[in-house]
Write a protein that holds these residues in place. Structure first.
Motif, PDB file in Angstrom:
ATOM      1  N   LEU A 102       0.817  -1.216   0.000  1.00  0.00           N
ATOM      2  CA  LEU A 102       0.000   0.000   0.000  1.00  0.00           C
ATOM      3  C   LEU A 102       0.851   1.267   0.000  1.00  0.00           C
ATOM      4  CD1 LEU A 102      -2.800  -0.989   2.548  1.00  0.00           C
ATOM      5  CD2 LEU A 102      -2.812  -1.195   0.070  1.00  0.00           C
ATOM      6  N   ALA A 103       1.966   1.250   0.717  1.00  0.00           N
ATOM      7  CA  ALA A 103       2.802   2.446   0.794  1.00  0.00           C
ATOM      8  C   ALA A 103       3.591   2.678  -0.485  1.00  0.00           C
ATOM      9  CB  ALA A 103       3.760   2.336   1.981  1.00  0.00           C
ATOM     10  N   ARG A 104       3.778   1.626  -1.286  1.00  0.00           N
ATOM     11  CA  ARG A 104       4.597   1.747  -2.489  1.00  0.00           C
ATOM     12  C   ARG A 104       3.779   1.882  -3.771  1.00  0.00           C
ATOM     13  NH1 ARG A 104       7.645  -3.547  -2.367  1.00  0.00           N
ATOM     14  NH2 ARG A 104       6.007  -4.190  -0.938  1.00  0.00           N
ATOM     15  N   ASP A 105       2.497   1.556  -3.709  1.00  0.00           N
ATOM     16  CA  ASP A 105       1.667   1.560  -4.913  1.00  0.00           C
ATOM     17  C   ASP A 105       0.445   2.439  -4.665  1.00  0.00           C
ATOM     18  OD1 ASP A 105       0.066   1.081  -7.112  1.00  0.00           O
ATOM     19  OD2 ASP A 105       0.443  -1.078  -7.160  1.00  0.00           O
ATOM     20  N   PRO A 106       0.474   3.710  -5.085  1.00  0.00           N
ATOM     21  CA  PRO A 106      -0.653   4.610  -4.798  1.00  0.00           C
ATOM     22  C   PRO A 106      -1.941   4.204  -5.486  1.00  0.00           C
ATOM     23  CG  PRO A 106       0.949   5.651  -6.262  1.00  0.00           C
ATOM     24  CD  PRO A 106       1.576   4.401  -5.764  1.00  0.00           C
ATOM     25  N   TRP A 107      -1.860   3.537  -6.639  1.00  0.00           N
ATOM     26  CA  TRP A 107      -3.090   3.108  -7.311  1.00  0.00           C
ATOM     27  C   TRP A 107      -3.705   1.898  -6.618  1.00  0.00           C
ATOM     28  CZ3 TRP A 107      -5.746   6.233  -9.984  1.00  0.00           C
ATOM     29  CH2 TRP A 107      -5.149   7.230 -10.751  1.00  0.00           C
ATOM     30  N   LEU A 108      -2.870   1.032  -6.077  1.00  0.00           N
ATOM     31  CA  LEU A 108      -3.402  -0.061  -5.256  1.00  0.00           C
ATOM     32  C   LEU A 108      -4.012   0.514  -3.990  1.00  0.00           C
ATOM     33  CD1 LEU A 108      -3.758  -3.066  -4.559  1.00  0.00           C
ATOM     34  CD2 LEU A 108      -1.449  -2.994  -3.560  1.00  0.00           C
ATOM     35  N   LEU A 109      -3.312   1.461  -3.375  1.00  0.00           N
ATOM     36  CA  LEU A 109      -3.830   2.113  -2.167  1.00  0.00           C
ATOM     37  C   LEU A 109      -5.184   2.751  -2.436  1.00  0.00           C
ATOM     38  CD1 LEU A 109      -3.368   3.109   0.764  1.00  0.00           C
ATOM     39  CD2 LEU A 109      -2.165   5.079  -0.208  1.00  0.00           C
ATOM     40  N   ASP A 110      -5.377   3.250  -3.654  1.00  0.00           N
ATOM     41  CA  ASP A 110      -6.630   3.898  -4.022  1.00  0.00           C
ATOM     42  C   ASP A 110      -7.829   2.969  -3.827  1.00  0.00           C
ATOM     43  OD1 ASP A 110      -7.382   6.533  -5.146  1.00  0.00           O
ATOM     44  OD2 ASP A 110      -8.387   5.303  -6.652  1.00  0.00           O
ATOM     45  N   THR A 111      -7.630   1.665  -4.002  1.00  0.00           N
ATOM     46  CA  THR A 111      -8.730   0.708  -3.859  1.00  0.00           C
ATOM     47  C   THR A 111      -8.984   0.340  -2.402  1.00  0.00           C
ATOM     48  OG1 THR A 111      -7.289  -1.233  -4.097  1.00  0.00           O
ATOM     49  CG2 THR A 111      -8.165  -0.260  -6.120  1.00  0.00           C
ATOM     50  N   TYR A 112      -8.105   0.788  -1.493  1.00  0.00           N
ATOM     51  CA  TYR A 112      -8.228   0.437  -0.077  1.00  0.00           C
ATOM     52  C   TYR A 112      -8.649   1.613   0.803  1.00  0.00           C
ATOM     53  CZ  TYR A 112      -6.185  -4.240  -0.519  1.00  0.00           C
ATOM     54  OH  TYR A 112      -5.957  -5.554  -0.840  1.00  0.00           O
ATOM     55  N   LEU A 121     -11.838  -1.162   6.112  1.00  0.00           N
ATOM     56  CA  LEU A 121     -11.716  -2.458   6.768  1.00  0.00           C
ATOM     57  C   LEU A 121     -12.441  -3.553   5.996  1.00  0.00           C
ATOM     58  CD1 LEU A 121     -12.075  -1.494  10.520  1.00  0.00           C
ATOM     59  CD2 LEU A 121     -10.038  -2.248   9.325  1.00  0.00           C
ATOM     60  N   GLY A 122     -13.559  -3.203   5.357  1.00  0.00           N
ATOM     61  CA  GLY A 122     -14.280  -4.214   4.588  1.00  0.00           C
ATOM     62  C   GLY A 122     -13.425  -4.822   3.500  1.00  0.00           C
ATOM     63  N   THR A 123     -12.566  -4.022   2.875  1.00  0.00           N
ATOM     64  CA  THR A 123     -11.665  -4.534   1.839  1.00  0.00           C
ATOM     65  C   THR A 123     -10.619  -5.454   2.449  1.00  0.00           C
ATOM     66  OG1 THR A 123     -11.987  -2.469   0.618  1.00  0.00           O
ATOM     67  CG2 THR A 123     -10.151  -3.847  -0.048  1.00  0.00           C
ATOM     68  N   VAL A 124     -10.102  -5.095   3.627  1.00  0.00           N
ATOM     69  CA  VAL A 124      -9.151  -5.967   4.320  1.00  0.00           C
ATOM     70  C   VAL A 124      -9.821  -7.281   4.706  1.00  0.00           C
ATOM     71  CG1 VAL A 124      -7.654  -6.204   6.345  1.00  0.00           C
ATOM     72  CG2 VAL A 124      -7.816  -4.009   5.152  1.00  0.00           C
ATOM     73  N   PHE A 125     -11.092  -7.228   5.139  1.00  0.00           N
ATOM     74  CA  PHE A 125     -11.814  -8.451   5.490  1.00  0.00           C
ATOM     75  C   PHE A 125     -11.918  -9.388   4.291  1.00  0.00           C
ATOM     76  CE2 PHE A 125     -14.376  -6.192   9.071  1.00  0.00           C
ATOM     77  CZ  PHE A 125     -13.218  -6.121   9.819  1.00  0.00           C
ATOM     78  N   LEU A 163      -0.178   5.016   7.015  1.00  0.00           N
ATOM     79  CA  LEU A 163      -0.235   4.085   5.902  1.00  0.00           C
ATOM     80  C   LEU A 163       1.102   3.361   5.753  1.00  0.00           C
ATOM     81  CD1 LEU A 163      -2.151   6.283   3.310  1.00  0.00           C
ATOM     82  CD2 LEU A 163      -3.058   4.450   4.739  1.00  0.00           C
ATOM     83  N   CYS A 164       1.024   2.074   5.504  1.00  0.00           N
ATOM     84  CA  CYS A 164       2.237   1.270   5.362  1.00  0.00           C
ATOM     85  C   CYS A 164       1.900   0.020   4.564  1.00  0.00           C
ATOM     86  CB  CYS A 164       2.799   0.884   6.730  1.00  0.00           C
ATOM     87  SG  CYS A 164       1.665  -0.121   7.720  1.00  0.00           S
ATOM     88  N   ASP A 165       2.928  -0.694   4.140  1.00  0.00           N
ATOM     89  CA  ASP A 165       2.707  -1.998   3.518  1.00  0.00           C
ATOM     90  C   ASP A 165       2.178  -2.956   4.588  1.00  0.00           C
ATOM     91  OD1 ASP A 165       3.755  -0.866   1.280  1.00  0.00           O
ATOM     92  OD2 ASP A 165       5.658  -1.966   1.332  1.00  0.00           O
ATOM     93  N   LEU A 166       1.214  -3.789   4.198  1.00  0.00           N
ATOM     94  CA  LEU A 166       0.615  -4.735   5.137  1.00  0.00           C
ATOM     95  C   LEU A 166       1.042  -6.153   4.804  1.00  0.00           C
ATOM     96  CD1 LEU A 166      -3.050  -3.403   5.448  1.00  0.00           C
ATOM     97  CD2 LEU A 166      -1.106  -2.958   6.953  1.00  0.00           C
ATOM     98  N   GLU A 167       1.380  -6.891   5.831  1.00  0.00           N
ATOM     99  CA  GLU A 167       1.731  -8.301   5.682  1.00  0.00           C
ATOM    100  C   GLU A 167       0.612  -9.159   6.263  1.00  0.00           C
ATOM    101  OE1 GLU A 167       5.707  -9.807   6.917  1.00  0.00           O
ATOM    102  OE2 GLU A 167       4.546 -11.219   8.138  1.00  0.00           O
TER     103      GLU A 167
END
Length: 468
Positions: A102-112, A121-125, A163-167
């Protein structure tokens, strides 16, 4: 890209090329296809979607139509799960890890992100459920159909401050050779390569119960048990066994099996007497403005289940999508009830009763089931939820019931019950009126008590939880 296409179109008008208009149309279509993300089905992280959606919908639909014309294919394939390998497997055999950049890809972050710039949170679920499916199939193999039976709990350990990369990582932690297995997953800040995730970097923990079925009969089938080796694996297995036994005990003592106990009956009677006083013209006592009847807190939604949200078996809806839609409705119900922005605390034990077919109509109903004052510092809970300005805050439990009907609305089935707990910046209370509402209240109160017990030894800082 569009500018050069228009320039090319202008130049070709002065050239005798009869196909120039077709060429321009082709280039425009090419631009549209180029902008379409591959396998962008439902917002689930691509690395997990590719493991789940393996067949284009049109191909799966055509294959099903062909098989329906030749039922002998089903008979020939029946019993394929009888060859299932039941050799015990190590926990590490099912371990799976994925990093969402998420921290490295702003377009991916856009979907979250939501409108406030917070993680949805619904997207993480959805990602959590997708990962649990990947882990389950690493343990069982491909000869069975594995479905989500329950989400035992999703808990915020440490709120995400930036915001950060999530593992996302997890493994099968409990399986004894029956059809079910428990999968434990955690969400953490992505660690450096070859380094371990620190405990304070674990943002969220959860447990899923998955069940394996015969692909044709849809009946439960045995799977290989888990082989434990290390002390940590023995601890995880014992915890899974404890959860399994507790669920069996709760099923025997549930309100469909037994009446409320003496303490609960006294509370119900006291609330009933108080409501009589509210309506007594000779009694000055009136319902406080921050007290609301349960019947006034309901929210409903309905939607057609589209194939973009299907599971890996193509004709049923992905469990993670149901988590996302029920969570967002629960969030709206908590916000409407409290007139504030709720903070998510936990998903309490929730069940998937029946599958949701593609093409059916899903009906959701959310209601405020229970409220209680949030613990304050020094209360002995180990949880700090008191407001920084000393203002009282309230835990609000939302129950979401789901049912599904076919498009002709001839058959209706319950599909699950989902229980979410939020924290709101107000002192507010819900009270039941009818017997059914009292049972909803008692059931939710029991969940709240179990949650307090599980959080007694958990230490989290101010502002526990995250907002949607």
């Amino acid at each position: 890209m569009v500018g050069p296409i228009l320039q090319l179109s202008h130049c070709l008008r002065h050239v005798h090329i009869p196909q120039y208009s077709q060429l321009v149309k082709y280039l425009v279509v090419l631009r549209q296809f180029h902008a379409t993300p591959i396998k962008g089905t439902d917002g689930v992280f691509k690395g997990l979607t590719e493991m789940r959606v393996r067949t284009p919908w049109i191909d799966a639909l055509r294959k099903k139509q062909e098989e329906s014309r030749d039922s002998s294919q089903h008979l020939g394939a029946s019993g394929s799960s009888s060859n299932q390998d039941l050799t015990p497997k190590k926990m590490s055999d099912s371990y799976h890890r994925v990093v969402i950049p998420l921290a490295r890809d702003p377009w991916l972050l856009d979907t979250y992100l939501n409108a406030q710039g917070h993680i949805r949170l619904g997207t993480v679920f959805m990602d959590l459920d997708a990962l649990s499916g990947v882990i389950a199939y690493k343990h069982t193999g491909e000869n069975v159909t594995t479905v989500t039976a329950a989400v035992d709990r999703i808990t915020i350990n440490h709120p995400l401050k930036e915001l950060c990369d999530l593992e996302l990582s997890g493994q099968v932690t409990f399986a004894t050779g029956r059809s079910s297995m428990e999968i434990s997953i955690q969400v953490a800040r992505a660690a450096e390569v070859d380094s371990q995730v620190k405990q304070e970097e674990v943002l969220m923990t959860c447990a899923f119960t998955m069940v394996s079925l015969d692909p044709w009969t849809k009946k439960p089938v045995p799977i290989c048990p888990v082989k434990v080796e290390t002390a940590e694996e023995k601890r995880l297995f014992a915890l899974g066994e404890k959860n399994y036994n507790m669920k069996k005990t709760r099923a025997k003592t549930g309100l469909r099996k037994q009446t409320p106990n003496d303490e609960e009956s006294d509370l119900i009677h006291a609330m009933w007497l108080q409501q009589l006083e509210y309506h007594d013209p000779n009694n000055p006592l009136r319902k406080p403005p921050n007290t609301h009847y349960m019947s006034t807190t309901t929210l409903h939604s309905s939607q057609i289940m589209q194939p973009q949200y299907r599971n890996r078996h193509n004709f049923m809806i992905f469990g993670g999508y149901l988590l996302k839609t029920t969570f967002e409705l629960a969030f709206c119900a908590a916000a409407a009830f409290s007139h504030s922005r709720p903070t998510f605390l936990s998903l309490d034990p929730s069940t998937f009763e029946n599958p949701v077919p593609v093409g059916s109509v899903l009906y959701l109903s959310a209601i405020v089931a229970y409220t209680e004052a949030a613990p304050t510092p020094g209360s002995g809970t180990g949880v700090h939820e008191g407001g920084s300005n000393g203002k009282q805050r309230t835990r609000v439990q939302i129950r979401v019931d789901s049912k599904v009907r076919n498009i002709e609305h001839g058959e209706t089935k319950p599909t699950g019950q989902f229980n979410y707990t939020f924290l709101v910046e107000r002192e507010i209370r819900v009270v039941p009126q009818t017997y059914s509402e009292f049972m909803i209240w008692v059931d939710a109160r029991r969940r709240a008590e179990r949650a307090r017990e599980s959080l007694t030894n958990v230490r989290v800082g101010h502002g526990e939880g995250v907002t949607e």
